[in-house]
Design a protein around this motif. Sequence first.
Motif, PDB file in Angstrom:
ATOM      1  N   VAL A 116       2.128 -34.149  21.255  1.00  0.00           N
ATOM      2  CA  VAL A 116       0.786 -34.745  21.173  1.00  0.00           C
ATOM      3  C   VAL A 116      -0.019 -34.045  20.088  1.00  0.00           C
ATOM      4  O   VAL A 116      -0.672 -34.690  19.259  1.00  0.00           O
ATOM      5  CB  VAL A 116       0.062 -34.679  22.536  1.00  0.00           C
ATOM      6  CG1 VAL A 116      -1.402 -35.090  22.390  1.00  0.00           C
ATOM      7  CG2 VAL A 116       0.760 -35.578  23.553  1.00  0.00           C
ATOM      8  N   ALA A 117       0.053 -32.708  20.058  1.00  0.00           N
ATOM      9  CA  ALA A 117      -0.717 -31.960  19.059  1.00  0.00           C
ATOM     10  C   ALA A 117      -0.268 -32.336  17.651  1.00  0.00           C
ATOM     11  O   ALA A 117      -1.092 -32.575  16.770  1.00  0.00           O
ATOM     12  CB  ALA A 117      -0.556 -30.460  19.286  1.00  0.00           C
TER      13      ALA A 117
ATOM     14  N   MET B  48       6.712 -29.986  29.628  1.00  0.00           N
ATOM     15  CA  MET B  48       5.265 -29.904  29.388  1.00  0.00           C
ATOM     16  C   MET B  48       4.982 -29.294  28.014  1.00  0.00           C
ATOM     17  O   MET B  48       4.145 -29.811  27.270  1.00  0.00           O
ATOM     18  CB  MET B  48       4.618 -29.066  30.499  1.00  0.00           C
ATOM     19  CG  MET B  48       3.117 -28.928  30.382  1.00  0.00           C
ATOM     20  SD  MET B  48       2.232 -30.493  30.628  1.00  0.00           S
ATOM     21  CE  MET B  48       0.635 -30.063  29.908  1.00  0.00           C
TER      22      MET B  48
ATOM     23  N   ASP C 152      -3.284 -22.602  29.263  1.00  0.00           N
ATOM     24  CA  ASP C 152      -2.191 -22.891  28.339  1.00  0.00           C
ATOM     25  C   ASP C 152      -0.847 -23.051  29.053  1.00  0.00           C
ATOM     26  O   ASP C 152       0.120 -23.495  28.450  1.00  0.00           O
ATOM     27  CB  ASP C 152      -2.097 -21.793  27.276  1.00  0.00           C
ATOM     28  CG  ASP C 152      -2.016 -20.407  27.911  1.00  0.00           C
ATOM     29  OD1 ASP C 152      -2.871 -20.088  28.767  1.00  0.00           O
ATOM     30  OD2 ASP C 152      -1.089 -19.658  27.570  1.00  0.00           O
TER      31      ASP C 152
ATOM     32  N   MET D 214       5.723 -31.818  25.415  1.00  0.00           N
ATOM     33  CA  MET D 214       4.709 -32.880  25.363  1.00  0.00           C
ATOM     34  C   MET D 214       3.448 -32.398  24.645  1.00  0.00           C
ATOM     35  O   MET D 214       2.873 -33.109  23.821  1.00  0.00           O
ATOM     36  CB  MET D 214       4.356 -33.344  26.782  1.00  0.00           C
ATOM     37  CG  MET D 214       5.461 -34.164  27.445  1.00  0.00           C
ATOM     38  SD  MET D 214       5.173 -34.512  29.199  1.00  0.00           S
ATOM     39  CE  MET D 214       3.828 -35.699  29.121  1.00  0.00           C
ATOM     40  N   ARG D 215       3.028 -31.178  24.961  1.00  0.00           N
ATOM     41  CA  ARG D 215       1.856 -30.608  24.274  1.00  0.00           C
ATOM     42  C   ARG D 215       2.087 -30.576  22.772  1.00  0.00           C
ATOM     43  O   ARG D 215       1.234 -30.946  21.977  1.00  0.00           O
ATOM     44  CB  ARG D 215       1.651 -29.149  24.705  1.00  0.00           C
ATOM     45  CG  ARG D 215       0.839 -28.923  25.934  1.00  0.00           C
ATOM     46  CD  ARG D 215       0.780 -27.399  26.117  1.00  0.00           C
ATOM     47  NE  ARG D 215       0.263 -27.015  27.398  1.00  0.00           N
ATOM     48  CZ  ARG D 215      -1.002 -26.594  27.585  1.00  0.00           C
ATOM     49  NH1 ARG D 215      -1.836 -26.514  26.588  1.00  0.00           N
ATOM     50  NH2 ARG D 215      -1.407 -26.262  28.784  1.00  0.00           N
TER      51      ARG D 215
ATOM     52  N   ARG E 296      -0.733 -24.539  32.286  1.00  0.00           N
ATOM     53  CA  ARG E 296      -0.872 -25.529  33.361  1.00  0.00           C
ATOM     54  C   ARG E 296      -0.042 -26.776  33.085  1.00  0.00           C
ATOM     55  O   ARG E 296       0.207 -27.126  31.935  1.00  0.00           O
ATOM     56  CB  ARG E 296      -2.351 -25.914  33.517  1.00  0.00           C
ATOM     57  CG  ARG E 296      -3.133 -24.824  34.239  1.00  0.00           C
ATOM     58  CD  ARG E 296      -4.602 -25.132  34.370  1.00  0.00           C
ATOM     59  NE  ARG E 296      -5.297 -23.872  34.668  1.00  0.00           N
ATOM     60  CZ  ARG E 296      -6.576 -23.635  34.425  1.00  0.00           C
ATOM     61  NH1 ARG E 296      -7.331 -24.584  33.881  1.00  0.00           N
ATOM     62  NH2 ARG E 296      -7.103 -22.464  34.711  1.00  0.00           N
ATOM     63  N   LEU E 297       0.307 -27.427  34.158  1.00  0.00           N
ATOM     64  CA  LEU E 297       1.101 -28.648  34.063  1.00  0.00           C
ATOM     65  C   LEU E 297       0.224 -29.867  34.291  1.00  0.00           C
ATOM     66  O   LEU E 297      -0.762 -29.809  35.016  1.00  0.00           O
ATOM     67  CB  LEU E 297       2.198 -28.635  35.136  1.00  0.00           C
ATOM     68  CG  LEU E 297       3.280 -27.560  34.992  1.00  0.00           C
ATOM     69  CD1 LEU E 297       4.106 -27.474  36.274  1.00  0.00           C
ATOM     70  CD2 LEU E 297       4.189 -27.875  33.806  1.00  0.00           C
ATOM     71  N   LEU E 298       0.611 -30.970  33.690  1.00  0.00           N
ATOM     72  CA  LEU E 298      -0.030 -32.253  33.960  1.00  0.00           C
ATOM     73  C   LEU E 298       0.946 -33.117  34.763  1.00  0.00           C
ATOM     74  O   LEU E 298       2.166 -32.992  34.634  1.00  0.00           O
ATOM     75  CB  LEU E 298      -0.369 -32.977  32.656  1.00  0.00           C
ATOM     76  CG  LEU E 298      -1.477 -32.367  31.803  1.00  0.00           C
ATOM     77  CD1 LEU E 298      -1.575 -33.133  30.486  1.00  0.00           C
ATOM     78  CD2 LEU E 298      -2.795 -32.418  32.554  1.00  0.00           C
TER      79      LEU E 298
END
Lengths: 402, 82
Positions: free
Chosen positions: A304-305, A297, A229, A300-301, A231-233
């Motif tokens: 997107v969610a 990040m 939960d 962004m999560r 972590r980076l992309l």
Amino acid sequence: MPSLGADMEAGKLVEWLVKPGDQVKKGDVVAVVETQKGAIEIEIFQPGRIEELIAEVGQTLPVGAPLARLASEGEMAPSPSAPQPPVAPQSAAPSPPPAPAPIAPAAPSAPPPASSPPTAAAGMGPVLASPAARARAVELGVDLGAIPGSGPGGAVLLADVEQAATHLPAEPPAPTGKPGLDMAEMRRAIATAMSRSKREIPHYYLTHEIDLQAAQERLTAVNADRTPDRRLLLGALLVRATVGALAKVPELNGRFEADPFTPAAAVHCGLAIAMRGGGLIAPAILDAQAMDVDAIMDAMRDLVARTRTGRLRNSEITQGTITVSSLGETGVDALTGVIYPPQVALVGFGTPRLKPVVLDGAIVARLSVTATLAADHRISDGRRGAQFLGEIARLLQEPDIP
Amino acid sequence: MTDLRAAFLEELTSVAPDLDAASIGDDDHLQDDLGLDSMDFLNLVSALHKRFGLPIPEPDYPRLATPAKAAAYLAEKLGARR
């Protein structure tokens, strides 16, 4: 009914989150509206008290039609028997006999309108108005044609728009449409926005290959110590670098709504998010300039969610100042994008791949990505665009990960 | 094993609610066949981490590529822990 994009003609009210008497402040979510972009949370644009809910859940209303009456501070207690005069001329009678509302011209699932009073579909012709009034009307989702002007020749001034926004007139009920995201409608919305972009914006394009090897290695090391939960992309690094590079070339950030163009101070960075059923939404990370890579990040999560499973807010889909479109891990080499009007730039990232590059005189395999800038030639030129891509590349060589 | 597969599909369709669990094949590739992007995939890994308490490091990601592989992976890791 606020405009949630130049392509929107009508929206359906699906939920009220306030009731008469509620105090609201700017930015509160007051209602949910179903649009071509799915269900959108509507934030109120000024503080006050909800006087009356005019629109009913299930109604489809054209952009500019009133949803509720808001008493702003200083006019808090109007008697219910003496309502403030409605402003829009077309709905001068506050309580007309119920009749099916005319639908915005192309609303697909609605039956043809029966006998109906003139409505907000009127006022489409040219309206005399000051640029500030125009900009504010777009921001507030108010139909300029429905506002009596107090300026020279009846021109609508900023004050008229502000005034009109505080008294919103009534609109008769409309037949309800089918709920859910309508892919054909979304496709039509994309077509409208992209056609406008290609018609009005003289695009120029610049492409640059960026070495991501160092960034990827740093990312891998950081992620190894983190739970999933946190972590980076790589995508978050690309967005962070794009936002950071705007500090050096600020004229690529903003909304070209009034001439001359003024760059925006805040970076509301749109993210093109592809829907699996086809279609695309580009909600924005608001105030991304103030965020470190972890905050980006997280944002962004969240975006997107909520694009997939929840709701976006109207500010997120109407305030973007630049867009990043990234093909992710399973795409192709490069993406040359179409600017999302009225923005003035879009950065496309292809799929990062191992590519042969020359490093210290030797050919080595390095993770690389092709970045492509599409920018509005009315606002910027190739030299500045090149500086922008160069700065993105520079920032990605030393990613700032906490 | 069927329980793990069901649990995996439950988390998958929660991350990607437009997918229909009944029509997902055991060997469907999450990215190539089902169209998950890297953010969807990371959200799925996060959900599995939360549900099963497994660390699921990045080098293990390929072992979650399909429902069949994922169920086998979860069985192995959960079995090893008992």
